[in-house]
Write a protein that holds these residues in place. Structure first.
Motif, short mmCIF file in Angstrom:
data_model
loop_
_atom_site.label_atom_id
_atom_site.label_comp_id
_atom_site.label_asym_id
_atom_site.label_seq_id
_atom_site.Cartn_x
_atom_site.Cartn_y
_atom_site.Cartn_z
N GLN A 164 3.24 2.95 -3.84
CA GLN A 164 2.87 3.92 -4.86
C GLN A 164 2.92 5.33 -4.28
N GLN B 144 2.19 8.96 -3.23
CA GLN B 144 0.98 9.77 -3.14
C GLN B 144 1.25 11.16 -2.59
N GLY C 203 4.14 6.90 -0.05
CA GLY C 203 2.79 6.43 -0.30
C GLY C 203 1.87 6.75 0.87
N ARG D 227 0.82 -1.22 0.00
CA ARG D 227 0.00 0.00 0.00
C ARG D 227 0.85 1.26 0.00
#
Length: 343
Positions: free
Chosen positions: A149, A151, A170, A146
């Motif tokens: 990636q 963000q 992330g 989670r």
């Protein structure tokens, strides 16, 4: 001392609970298969090759679950968090509810009725192992995948000298983002040395050490102005003589630094002595609860005794790409040569 002892006790208690829950979940399928053999073995229906295949399946699945749990949950922690890790606590609650539900059903439907279908009992144990494997897959997604990636963009600024770095992360909680910043701080930021901020005074002293006094008046000026000029010159000479040693040592120190700076540059903190980066106590200061996830505009501070790291959060924007087709024939040209043109 009392606060640190309380934190150590809570950490050890959490590790003990996690270990006890993992041991209970690992031993429960084995207990499901052993209890009928120990309590009513003579009443069980024979189960040959199908049960042996299920035994092999359970053995390998438990081995995979054991290795995966050890790699994911029982690693040496890099830091101690001030609050509970929410997703890990939710996974522990989920495992506990799953095991308790299986035990309740096992007690009511198998133990009380003394079920003689041993193959069904073994398949029931296999279903529990499968459920535990799926929970482990969920743990991998929540705890590891989670956050991969990007963000958010974190900007960390050191309060002492203004050194800053940017990091993409992330979905993390504030406390886990703080640990991420500290892990990167010790190999990205140059070492903080307050002595480097103190510049030598020799350059400024040399400009003010000696000066000349000129008389712009007429030749028949009063003796008072001449006496004042001589007094100023004598005072300047005395100051120059008294500070000669100080200027000498400052000049020598400046030359030594200039020589060393040619060969030594400030590198990451982790390259220096371990007292600079090991066993350092950091304090996390945040207006938001540290268990909350990162959001756009969140600011938190990591404080140490001699300086602080101010971390601000910005969300990575959503990018929208559009396509425009360009005809390959639209940007071509043809060169026509006449036959009578001389070349």
């Amino acid at each position: 001392m009392e606060d640190s002892a309380h934190l150590d006790c809570s950490r050890h208690l959490g590790v003990a609970l996690a270990g006890a829950l993992a041991l209970l979940a690992f031993l429960t399928p084995l207990a499901f298969m052993l209890l009928p053999q120990l309590l009513w073995r003579e009443e069980l229906e024979p189960c040959g090759t199908p049960c042996e295949g299920l035994f092999i399946s359970v053995a390998f699945k438990l081995l995979i679950l054991l290795l995966g749990s050890w790699a994911l949950f029982f690693r040496r922690p890099k830091a101690f968090f001030p609050r509970v890790f929410v997703f890990r606590a939710l996974l522990m609650v989920l495992v506990f509810l799953l095991v308790v539900s299986y035990w309740l059903f096992y007690g009511v439907r198998i133990l009380d009725s003394r079920d003689r279908n041993y193959q069904g009992v073994v398949q029931y144990a296999v279903s529990l192992v499968d459920a535990l494997l799926f929970v482990h897959y969920l743990a991998v997604v929540l705890l590891e995948l989670r956050q991969l990636q990007p963000q958010f963009t974190l900007k960390a600024v050191r309060s002492a000298d203004g050194a800053s770095r940017f990091y993409n992360v992330g979905h993390l909680s504030i406390q886990r983002a703080a640990v991420w910043i500290l892990e990167n701080y010790y190999h990205d930021f140059p070492v903080y040395n307050p002595a480097l901020l103190n510049l030598p005074k020799s350059v400024l002293s040399k400009k003010m050490s000696g000066f000349k006094v000129y008389s712009l008046g007429e030749e028949n000026s009063t003796n008072n102005s001449t006496g004042q000029s001589r007094a100023v010159i004598a005072a300047a000479a005395r100051r120059r003589d008294n500070s000669h040693n100080e200027y000498y040592y400052e000049e020598a120190e400046h030359e030594r630094r200039a020589f060393l700076e040619r060969y030594l540059t400030a590198g990451p903190t982790i390259q220096y002595h371990k007292d600079r980066w090991l066993a350092k106590q950091w304090t996390l200061v945040s207006e938001e609860p540290v268990t909350n996830g990162l959001k756009d505009g969140v600011v938190f501070v990591l404080k140490r005794q001699d300086f602080s790291l101010v971390v601000s959060t910005k969300k990575i924007p959503f990018f929208k790409l559009s396509e425009e087709f360009v005809d390959p024939k639209s940007h071509k040209f043809i060169m026509r040569l006449q036959s009578e043109t001389s070349v």
